[in-house]
Scaffold this motif. Structure first.
Motif, short mmCIF file in Angstrom:
data_model
loop_
_atom_site.label_atom_id
_atom_site.label_comp_id
_atom_site.label_asym_id
_atom_site.label_seq_id
_atom_site.Cartn_x
_atom_site.Cartn_y
_atom_site.Cartn_z
N MET A 96 38.23 43.07 34.46
CA MET A 96 37.52 41.92 35.01
C MET A 96 36.04 41.98 34.63
O MET A 96 35.42 40.94 34.35
N ALA A 97 35.47 43.17 34.62
CA ALA A 97 34.07 43.32 34.25
C ALA A 97 33.82 42.87 32.81
O ALA A 97 32.74 42.36 32.49
N GLN A 98 34.81 43.03 31.94
CA GLN A 98 34.65 42.57 30.56
C GLN A 98 34.63 41.04 30.51
O GLN A 98 33.91 40.44 29.70
N VAL A 99 35.40 40.41 31.38
CA VAL A 99 35.35 38.94 31.49
C VAL A 99 33.97 38.52 31.97
O VAL A 99 33.34 37.62 31.40
N ALA A 100 33.47 39.18 33.00
CA ALA A 100 32.13 38.88 33.51
C ALA A 100 31.09 39.10 32.43
O ALA A 100 30.16 38.29 32.27
N ARG A 101 31.22 40.17 31.67
CA ARG A 101 30.28 40.48 30.59
C ARG A 101 30.26 39.39 29.54
O ARG A 101 29.20 38.95 29.08
N ALA A 102 31.44 38.92 29.13
CA ALA A 102 31.52 37.86 28.12
C ALA A 102 30.81 36.61 28.62
O ALA A 102 30.06 35.95 27.88
N ILE A 103 31.04 36.27 29.88
CA ILE A 103 30.45 35.06 30.46
C ILE A 103 28.95 35.21 30.63
O ILE A 103 28.18 34.30 30.29
N GLY A 112 25.88 33.27 29.00
CA GLY A 112 25.14 32.47 29.96
C GLY A 112 23.71 32.90 30.21
O GLY A 112 23.03 32.30 31.04
N GLY A 113 23.24 33.95 29.55
CA GLY A 113 21.84 34.33 29.68
C GLY A 113 21.56 35.53 30.56
O GLY A 113 20.42 35.81 30.89
N GLY A 114 22.60 36.26 30.98
CA GLY A 114 22.37 37.48 31.74
C GLY A 114 23.14 37.51 33.05
O GLY A 114 23.56 36.46 33.56
#
Length: 126
Positions: free
Chosen positions: A54-61, A65-67
């Motif tokens: 899930m953290a990799q999904v958050a990282r991609a987004i 998205g600017g951080g």
């Protein structure tokens, strides 16, 4: 972020990621850190922590998205077991931008299996 923008992140989990993540998260379930135990309970070997995936999904987004400070909300459905040493591809699309918030839909795929589906994020859009 603009409506229709695509995002993608490719990451290959190394053999030690589950040990490092266990230490960071406090999740020392042996299916993540003990190869013999994982096989004994019928798994192909150690599996990734779902929250790491899930953290990799958050990282991609957040990369798109600017951080990380731009992420307001993230929900996902866990739908498969992630394996070590096999590339994970996170892909997504900005579905809507309204009122300064972008809605992003994403998923994570590994070896043809969608291990995270129906991820939806709200991201501050500037």
């Amino acid at each position: 972020m603009n409506q229709g923008d695509a995002l993608e992140l490719k990451v290959t989990p190394d053999p030690f990621v589950t040990v490092r993540y266990a230490g960071a998260s406090g999740d020392f379930n042996p299916i993540h850190i003990d190869e013999g135990f994982a096989k004994q309970v019928g798994l192909p070997g150690r599996i990734l922590h779902g929250l790491w995936t899930m953290a990799q999904v958050a990282r991609a987004i957040t990369d798109a998205g600017g951080g990380p400070e731009k992420l307001k909300r993230l929900s996902v459905q866990f739908r498969g077991m992630g394996q070590l040493g096999e590339e994970i591809v996170v892909s997504g699309t900005v579905k809507e931008v309204s009122g300064g918030v972008a809605i992003v839909e994403a998923e994570a795929e590994q070896s043809g299996n969608r291990i995270i589906r129906n991820a939806v994020a709200e991201v501050v859009a500037e």
